[in-house]
Scaffold this active site. Structure first.
Site, PDB file in Angstrom:
ATOM      1  N   GLY A 156       0.855  -1.188   0.000  1.00  0.00           N
ATOM      2  CA  GLY A 156       0.000   0.000   0.000  1.00  0.00           C
ATOM      3  C   GLY A 156       0.889   1.236   0.000  1.00  0.00           C
ATOM      4  NE  ARG A 157      -2.806   4.866   1.497  1.00  0.00           N
ATOM      5  CZ  ARG A 157      -4.116   4.831   1.663  1.00  0.00           C
ATOM      6  NH1 ARG A 157      -4.873   5.691   1.029  1.00  0.00           N
ATOM      7  NH2 ARG A 157      -4.691   3.969   2.474  1.00  0.00           N
ATOM      8  NE  ARG A 179      -5.769  -7.509  -0.101  1.00  0.00           N
ATOM      9  CZ  ARG A 179      -6.592  -6.734   0.574  1.00  0.00           C
ATOM     10  NH1 ARG A 179      -7.627  -7.273   1.167  1.00  0.00           N
ATOM     11  NH2 ARG A 179      -6.409  -5.436   0.678  1.00  0.00           N
ATOM     12  NE  ARG A 240      -3.221  -2.246  13.858  1.00  0.00           N
ATOM     13  CZ  ARG A 240      -2.779  -1.010  13.596  1.00  0.00           C
ATOM     14  NH1 ARG A 240      -1.496  -0.781  13.454  1.00  0.00           N
ATOM     15  NH2 ARG A 240      -3.618  -0.001  13.487  1.00  0.00           N
ATOM     16  CD  GLU A 269       0.637  -3.261  19.638  1.00  0.00           C
ATOM     17  OE1 GLU A 269       1.530  -3.793  18.955  1.00  0.00           O
ATOM     18  OE2 GLU A 269       0.213  -2.115  19.436  1.00  0.00           O
ATOM     19  CG  HIS A 287       1.851   0.411  17.704  1.00  0.00           C
ATOM     20  ND1 HIS A 287       0.813  -0.480  17.682  1.00  0.00           N
ATOM     21  CD2 HIS A 287       1.734   1.137  16.567  1.00  0.00           C
ATOM     22  CE1 HIS A 287       0.098  -0.303  16.576  1.00  0.00           C
ATOM     23  NE2 HIS A 287       0.644   0.682  15.879  1.00  0.00           N
TER      24      HIS A 287
HETATM   25  C1  GLV Z   1      -0.876   2.860  13.568  1.00  0.00           C
HETATM   26  O1  GLV Z   1      -0.536   1.754  13.824  1.00  0.00           O
HETATM   27  C2  GLV Z   1      -1.961   3.170  12.680  1.00  0.00           C
HETATM   28  O2  GLV Z   1      -2.665   2.246  12.234  1.00  0.00           O
HETATM   29  O3  GLV Z   1      -2.167   4.352  12.394  1.00  0.00           O
END
Ligand code: GLV
Length: 328
Positions: A156-157, A179, A240, A269, A287
């Site tokens: 993705g971005r 994907r 994640r 977490e 995170h």
């Molecule tokens: C951080 O983990 C977000 O999803 O912005």
């Protein structure tokens, strides 16, 4: 005119609360109390909108206890805290906070990759512990970044931002799996080549995970996948917790099945699998990939923009289940 009432579930920038207070009756958790789910529901009951931070779970239980709720605006690009199907069924709009964090998060992905491959934290701990008393030719020798093969899973971005940093800044060969394949123009911009997942795992010197979490992506990287990677490889997870089987990773790191890992996200977490704390060849961060003040402020403002647009009768900026708007 009566102002809609909203809950801001966690402490955020006072200036964002002030913006919200111009249009809403706001209950803001500015003391940042840690609420249980039951307490969260108690605070949310009677509210028409919620400003969430990517942690608060919005599921069928919450929705049925809070029938007044119309919108939840996440201050995060990831939204695995939302049960989108349940929200759509309940007619509750979900929004997230994409784009504004792309470059900051890609910077961090690269920082974590470099720290991991070049053993920055491990060597710093050694120095701080007073153990450095002489030079040696292989002391904390790590892996090169420049010229190496960078694998990206999830294009993705943010994945694209990491690809550009690798290809243009460090002369890396970039391969990716996703994907769906990017169009030719984007592939050329990122200087990235599409490969199958197995080839990605076997070929990458450094593998960065940037895919969204869902039941389908749970344990995308487990013992089987780790066994396919090069013993010299580095694994970076800024996606994640749950995408990597952390217990299997700790074993692979201990047995030197792969050289090192850099993790910003963890299964369950803020708890961290204790086995990960016992291996030296892992860099661990809490995170923080999007954590610069300008970016966090932009994310908070985007969540606020979504609430303001929605209650102002305008199109929300970043809706996730626009079908809800069509129904209304
Ligand atoms: C951080 O983990 C977000 O999803 O912005």
């Amino acid at each position: 005119m009566r102002k809609p009432n909203i809950l801001v579930a966690r402490a955020v920038f006072p200036e964002v609360i002030a913006r919200l207070e111009q249009q809403f009756e706001v209950e803001a958790n500015q003391t940042d109390e840690m609420w249980s789910k039951v307490q969260f529901i108690e605070h949310l009951q009677g509210k028409e909108g919620a400003f969430t931070t990517g942690v608060e779970r919005i599921d069928a239980e919450v929705l049925s206890a809070c029938p007044q709720l119309k919108i939840c605006a996440n201050m995060a690009v990831g939204y695995n805290n939302f049960d989108i199907d349940a929200m759509t069924a309940a007619g509750v709009l979900a929004t997230n906070a994409p784009d504004v964090l792309t470059e900051t998060t890609a910077d961090f992905g690269f920082a974590l990759l470099m720290a991991t491959a070049r053993r920055l934290t491990e060597s710093e701990h050694y120095l701080r512990a007073g153990k450095w008393n002489r030079w040696s030719y292989d002391m904390f020798a790590g892996a090169d970044i420049h010229g190496a093969t960078l694998g990206i899973l999830g294009m993705g971005r943010i994945g694209q931002g990491i690809a550009k940093r690798g290809a243009l800044g460090f002369g890396m060969k970039v391969i990716y799996h996703n994907r769906s394949r990017l169009d030719a123009g984007l592939e050329a911009e990122c200087k990235a080549r599409y490969v199958g997942k197995e080839e990605l795992l076997k070929t990458a010197d450094h593998l960065v995970l940037v895919l969204p979490y869902s039941p389908e992506t749970h344990h995308t990287i487990g013992a089987t996948e780790l066994a396919l990677m090069k013993p010299t490889a580095t694994l970076i997870n800024i996606a994640r917790g749950g995408i990597v089987d952390d217990a299997a990773l700790a074993v692979a790191l201990r047995d030197k099945r792969i050289a090192a890992a850099g993790l910003d996200v963890f299964e369950g977490e803020p708890a961290v699998n204790p086995a990960l704390l016992t291996v030296p060849n892992v860099v661990l961060t809490p995170h923080i990939a999007s954590a610069t003040m300008p970016t966090r402020l932009a994310m908070a403002n985007l969540a606020a923009d979504n609430l303001l647009a929605f209650f102002g009768g305008k199109e929300p900026v970043t809706p996730l289940n626009s079908a809800v708007l069509a129904i209304k």
